[in-house]
Design an enzyme around this catalytic site. Structure first.
Site, short mmCIF file in Angstrom:
data_model
loop_
_atom_site.label_atom_id
_atom_site.label_comp_id
_atom_site.label_asym_id
_atom_site.label_seq_id
_atom_site.Cartn_x
_atom_site.Cartn_y
_atom_site.Cartn_z
N LYS A 98 -3.21 19.51 -10.71
CA LYS A 98 -2.21 20.40 -11.72
C LYS A 98 -1.27 19.45 -12.16
O LYS A 98 -0.53 20.22 -12.88
CB LYS A 98 -2.05 21.61 -10.87
CG LYS A 98 -3.01 22.78 -10.49
CD LYS A 98 -2.48 23.79 -10.18
CE LYS A 98 -3.97 24.88 -9.81
NZ LYS A 98 -3.50 26.01 -9.22
N ASP A 155 -12.08 8.94 -3.19
CA ASP A 155 -13.38 9.94 -3.22
C ASP A 155 -13.13 10.91 -4.32
O ASP A 155 -14.10 11.75 -4.28
CB ASP A 155 -13.43 10.75 -1.93
CG ASP A 155 -12.21 11.72 -1.68
OD1 ASP A 155 -11.11 11.34 -1.55
OD2 ASP A 155 -12.14 12.91 -1.33
N GLU A 176 0.94 -1.21 -0.14
CA GLU A 176 0.15 0.07 0.19
C GLU A 176 0.94 1.24 0.06
O GLU A 176 1.64 1.64 1.07
CB GLU A 176 -0.88 0.15 1.27
CG GLU A 176 -1.80 1.34 1.24
CD GLU A 176 -2.76 1.41 2.58
OE1 GLU A 176 -3.59 2.18 2.55
OE2 GLU A 176 -2.44 0.73 3.49
N ASP A 180 5.07 4.69 3.70
CA ASP A 180 4.73 6.23 3.65
C ASP A 180 5.73 7.11 4.08
O ASP A 180 6.78 6.44 4.97
CB ASP A 180 3.57 6.39 4.78
CG ASP A 180 2.85 7.77 4.71
OD1 ASP A 180 1.82 7.93 4.16
OD2 ASP A 180 3.21 8.85 5.09
N ASP A 201 -3.78 11.89 -2.76
CA ASP A 201 -3.73 13.40 -3.27
C ASP A 201 -4.03 13.18 -4.75
O ASP A 201 -3.25 12.68 -5.41
CB ASP A 201 -2.68 14.33 -2.82
CG ASP A 201 -2.61 15.65 -3.46
OD1 ASP A 201 -3.64 15.89 -4.18
OD2 ASP A 201 -1.69 16.47 -3.11
#
Length: 224
Positions: free
Chosen positions: A129, A159, A51, A76, A125
């Site tokens: 852009k 989402d 992940e 992470d 995220d």
């Protein structure tokens, strides 16, 4: 807040299920577990699922609980966040879960060719852009291909409508095979792990009645 972070950083040093970038010069020396995860850490040949951007590790830990026949590694760069997953897995003695504190850009420095079977991206995220920085972009899939076998599986739970539409459009352009496409996860509860496992951010989006979508694609890596 700073005190809590320092406490978590200190506790991170005690976790045997966490590999931290400051302890390994992965850009100049071989990461000791690279190519050896099955034998030296998990001690089995079960598929490895990574992940990327795992945050607090909720999905990594929960999937490890639900799928004991697979191994899970959460990645992470934030030590204060990843602490939670490491601690939960340690307390529950979940032996098929591990964590890496490091940059996703360096994924091929932590895993050997063919060592990873699947990659999960949960609520990343959307980078509106900067398409190249999206964790499901061809730019990142190229990195994933360096650790996948002949067929790589990529999961996205999001989402973001932008990201959901982007992966479907990109799959068509890149000839990725869409294995599953669930536009509204909670309206079509076909897979329990999509609704029973919820990240910190997912709970926030659900409180705001956000639409949660899921896409699973297969990438042909045999020509790489």
């Amino acid at each position: 807040m700073a005190k809590h972070k320092l406490q978590r950083f200190a506790e991170n040093e005690t976790f045997t299920n966490l590999f931290q970038h400051q302890n390994y010069d992965v850009r100049n020396d071989a990461f000791p577990m690279k190519g050896h995860w099955h034998n030296d850490y998990f001690h089995n040949e079960n598929p490895i699922v990574v992940e990327v951007g795992c945050g607090r590790g909720e999905y990594t830990v929960a999937m490890a609980r639900q799928f004991p026949d697979k191994n899970f590694v959460g990645m992470d760069r934030k030590g204060a966040r990843i602490w939670r997953g490491c601690k939960d897995a340690t307390i529950e003695n979940i032996t098929n879960a591990a964590f890496i504190r490091g940059q996703i850009d360096d994924i091929e420095r932590y895993f050997g060719p063919g060592e990873v079977a699947e990659i999960w991206v949960t609520f990343p995220d959307p980078q509106p852009k900067k398409a190249r920085r999206r964790l499901v972009s061809p730019n990142f899939v190229e990195r994933y291909c360096k650790v996948w076998g002949p067929k790589g599986i990529l999961h996205l739970k999001t989402d973001s409508r932008l990201l959901y539409e982007y992966i479907l459009e990109t799959a068509g352009e890149e000839n990725w095979k869409v294995l599953q496409n669930i536009e509204h996860v909670y309206a079509e509860p076909k897979l329990p792990f999509l609704t029973e496992i919820q990240t910190f951010y997912e709970k926030k989006w659900l409180e705001q009645d956000s639409l949660i979508s899921y896409v699973k694609v297969e990438v042909d890596n045999s020509a790489e």
